[in-house]
Motif scaffolding. Sequence first.
Motif, PDB file in Angstrom:
ATOM      1  N   GLN A 293       0.835  -1.197   0.000  1.00  0.00           N
ATOM      2  CA  GLN A 293       0.000   0.000   0.000  1.00  0.00           C
ATOM      3  C   GLN A 293       0.875   1.254   0.000  1.00  0.00           C
ATOM      4  OE1 GLN A 293      -3.906   0.105   0.463  1.00  0.00           O
ATOM      5  NE2 GLN A 293      -3.112  -1.513  -0.841  1.00  0.00           N
ATOM      6  N   GLY A 294       0.572   2.168  -0.918  1.00  0.00           N
ATOM      7  CA  GLY A 294       1.294   3.437  -0.977  1.00  0.00           C
ATOM      8  C   GLY A 294       2.555   3.405  -1.809  1.00  0.00           C
ATOM      9  N   THR A 295       2.952   2.216  -2.316  1.00  0.00           N
ATOM     10  CA  THR A 295       4.138   2.154  -3.182  1.00  0.00           C
ATOM     11  C   THR A 295       3.763   2.637  -4.585  1.00  0.00           C
ATOM     12  OG1 THR A 295       3.673  -0.157  -3.757  1.00  0.00           O
ATOM     13  CG2 THR A 295       5.095   0.258  -1.851  1.00  0.00           C
ATOM     14  N   THR A 296       4.770   2.883  -5.401  1.00  0.00           N
ATOM     15  CA  THR A 296       4.542   3.427  -6.749  1.00  0.00           C
ATOM     16  C   THR A 296       5.004   2.407  -7.776  1.00  0.00           C
ATOM     17  OG1 THR A 296       4.947   5.643  -5.911  1.00  0.00           O
ATOM     18  CG2 THR A 296       4.978   5.363  -8.295  1.00  0.00           C
ATOM     19  N   PRO A 297       4.068   1.619  -8.347  1.00  0.00           N
ATOM     20  CA  PRO A 297       4.459   0.637  -9.367  1.00  0.00           C
ATOM     21  C   PRO A 297       4.800   1.309 -10.692  1.00  0.00           C
ATOM     22  CG  PRO A 297       2.090   0.648  -9.093  1.00  0.00           C
ATOM     23  CD  PRO A 297       2.629   1.583  -8.052  1.00  0.00           C
ATOM     24  N   ALA A 298       5.476   0.563 -11.536  1.00  0.00           N
ATOM     25  CA  ALA A 298       5.882   1.109 -12.837  1.00  0.00           C
ATOM     26  C   ALA A 298       4.667   1.408 -13.706  1.00  0.00           C
ATOM     27  CB  ALA A 298       6.819   0.130 -13.540  1.00  0.00           C
ATOM     28  N   LYS A 299       3.727   0.498 -13.753  1.00  0.00           N
ATOM     29  CA  LYS A 299       2.499   0.698 -14.538  1.00  0.00           C
ATOM     30  C   LYS A 299       1.317   0.371 -13.631  1.00  0.00           C
ATOM     31  CE  LYS A 299       4.558  -0.455 -19.036  1.00  0.00           C
ATOM     32  NZ  LYS A 299       4.464  -1.356 -20.221  1.00  0.00           N
ATOM     33  N   ALA A 300       0.740   1.377 -13.053  1.00  0.00           N
ATOM     34  CA  ALA A 300      -0.367   1.169 -12.116  1.00  0.00           C
ATOM     35  C   ALA A 300      -1.683   1.049 -12.857  1.00  0.00           C
ATOM     36  CB  ALA A 300      -0.429   2.326 -11.134  1.00  0.00           C
ATOM     37  N   LYS A 301      -2.421  -0.016 -12.583  1.00  0.00           N
ATOM     38  CA  LYS A 301      -3.735  -0.227 -13.181  1.00  0.00           C
ATOM     39  C   LYS A 301      -4.751   0.682 -12.510  1.00  0.00           C
ATOM     40  CE  LYS A 301      -6.825  -4.049 -14.473  1.00  0.00           C
ATOM     41  NZ  LYS A 301      -7.078  -5.495 -14.329  1.00  0.00           N
ATOM     42  N   ALA A 302      -5.776   1.058 -13.247  1.00  0.00           N
ATOM     43  CA  ALA A 302      -6.796   1.949 -12.693  1.00  0.00           C
ATOM     44  C   ALA A 302      -7.465   1.318 -11.484  1.00  0.00           C
ATOM     45  CB  ALA A 302      -7.832   2.270 -13.763  1.00  0.00           C
ATOM     46  N   PRO A 303      -7.869   2.137 -10.500  1.00  0.00           N
ATOM     47  CA  PRO A 303      -8.492   1.595  -9.281  1.00  0.00           C
ATOM     48  C   PRO A 303      -9.755   0.800  -9.598  1.00  0.00           C
ATOM     49  CG  PRO A 303      -7.867   3.881  -8.969  1.00  0.00           C
ATOM     50  CD  PRO A 303      -7.697   3.599 -10.437  1.00  0.00           C
ATOM     51  N   GLN A 304     -10.008  -0.243  -8.816  1.00  0.00           N
ATOM     52  CA  GLN A 304     -11.212  -1.065  -8.931  1.00  0.00           C
ATOM     53  C   GLN A 304     -11.794  -1.277  -7.539  1.00  0.00           C
ATOM     54  OE1 GLN A 304      -8.830  -4.092 -11.422  1.00  0.00           O
ATOM     55  NE2 GLN A 304     -10.923  -4.455 -12.121  1.00  0.00           N
ATOM     56  N   GLY A 305     -13.110  -1.351  -7.476  1.00  0.00           N
ATOM     57  CA  GLY A 305     -13.761  -1.570  -6.195  1.00  0.00           C
ATOM     58  C   GLY A 305     -14.018  -0.281  -5.457  1.00  0.00           C
ATOM     59  N   GLU A 306     -14.071  -0.368  -4.134  1.00  0.00           N
ATOM     60  CA  GLU A 306     -14.383   0.781  -3.301  1.00  0.00           C
ATOM     61  C   GLU A 306     -13.194   1.125  -2.409  1.00  0.00           C
ATOM     62  OE1 GLU A 306     -17.871  -0.159  -1.100  1.00  0.00           O
ATOM     63  OE2 GLU A 306     -19.169  -0.329  -2.867  1.00  0.00           O
ATOM     64  N   LYS A 307     -13.129   2.388  -2.028  1.00  0.00           N
ATOM     65  CA  LYS A 307     -12.041   2.838  -1.163  1.00  0.00           C
ATOM     66  C   LYS A 307     -12.217   2.231   0.211  1.00  0.00           C
ATOM     67  CE  LYS A 307      -9.604   6.991   0.322  1.00  0.00           C
ATOM     68  NZ  LYS A 307      -9.538   8.464   0.281  1.00  0.00           N
ATOM     69  N   TRP A 308     -11.127   1.687   0.751  1.00  0.00           N
ATOM     70  CA  TRP A 308     -11.174   1.020   2.051  1.00  0.00           C
ATOM     71  C   TRP A 308     -10.530   1.892   3.115  1.00  0.00           C
ATOM     72  CZ3 TRP A 308     -13.257  -2.914   4.580  1.00  0.00           C
ATOM     73  CH2 TRP A 308     -12.690  -3.322   5.792  1.00  0.00           C
ATOM     74  N   GLU A 309     -11.250   1.995   4.211  1.00  0.00           N
ATOM     75  CA  GLU A 309     -10.734   2.748   5.344  1.00  0.00           C
ATOM     76  C   GLU A 309     -10.807   1.863   6.577  1.00  0.00           C
ATOM     77  OE1 GLU A 309     -12.818   6.380   5.809  1.00  0.00           O
ATOM     78  OE2 GLU A 309     -12.202   7.214   3.868  1.00  0.00           O
ATOM     79  N   GLU A 310      -9.696   1.738   7.284  1.00  0.00           N
ATOM     80  CA  GLU A 310      -9.658   0.934   8.489  1.00  0.00           C
ATOM     81  C   GLU A 310     -10.533   1.568   9.562  1.00  0.00           C
ATOM     82  OE1 GLU A 310      -8.378  -1.895   9.173  1.00  0.00           O
ATOM     83  OE2 GLU A 310      -7.005  -2.308   7.512  1.00  0.00           O
ATOM     84  N   GLU A 311     -11.275   0.725  10.250  1.00  0.00           N
ATOM     85  CA  GLU A 311     -12.116   1.255  11.324  1.00  0.00           C
ATOM     86  C   GLU A 311     -11.240   1.624  12.519  1.00  0.00           C
ATOM     87  OE1 GLU A 311     -15.052  -1.635  12.223  1.00  0.00           O
ATOM     88  OE2 GLU A 311     -16.045  -1.481  10.277  1.00  0.00           O
TER      89      GLU A 311
END
Length: 285
Positions: free
Chosen positions: A267-285
């Motif tokens: 989480q938070g790393t920068t990949p060479a080719k990042a795929k577009a986001p899928q699903g819903e944003k997750w927030e820890e309770e």
Amino acid sequence: MKKYIQSTGYVLFVLITFFALAKSFMSYQNPFDIYENPLVWLALIGFILVVVLKEVVNQMAISRARELQNEKDGVVPEAPNAWLKKLLKSWTKAKDIEEEQEIILDHNYDGIKELDNSLPPWWVYMFYITIVFAVVYLIRFEIMGGDTPEMEYEKAVAQARMEVNKYKANSPDVFNIDDLKLLTDASDLKRGKAVFNLNCASCHLADGGGSIGPNLTDEYWILGGGIKNVFNTVYNGGRNGKGMIAWNKTLKAEDIAKVSSYVISLQGTTPAKAKAPQGEKWEEE
């Protein structure tokens, strides 16, 4: 001559089969396992059947010889199964047909008469047993508060849970998902990375940027984020009919926990080719 040949064959069969069974018992680790050694069971059953059949034939021959000797001597033997008839008569106390005139009551309904036969003792005794059983049952369950089937079931389930928990507590190799926590130790993450590169990188890429599978470095999750959701997704697979397969048949639960922790570490790393986001944003309770 024929008799001697049969006796010799029988003795040879018994000896050979006996030694063969003894040899198998000493040679096989599990001689009585019917799936591993069915021939042992066939030989054992055949041996017993032949011995029993031989004894039956001998008894029949002895009985026949006795009958012939009685006929020759003019002895009339007791009727067969006479002891059984006597036993049944003692347990019924019913009058024979020839003696029914003694117990006919003075009732006549269109030619139909009534007999005053006593109840069979076995029926009377069983009736008394039902009374005793009813009294014991009443005292046990209604007065002393004995366990009902539902209570016995609940106690058995509780006992089984206690034994399972005790086993888990004394077996460090048993993985319990209820105790699952995010692993941050370097050795655990190193093992998780190795598992990821071997099994997951083909769909998610080595840096987690996503290819066939979704991007694992952003904050969006199809089946929920967090260590337990990620573990459950890897363990049971993705959505029905599509998505990732279940890895519970391929990977150990400990390795799934480590690779799940490694995925979250991306989480938070920068990949060479990042795929577009899928699903819903997750927030820890």
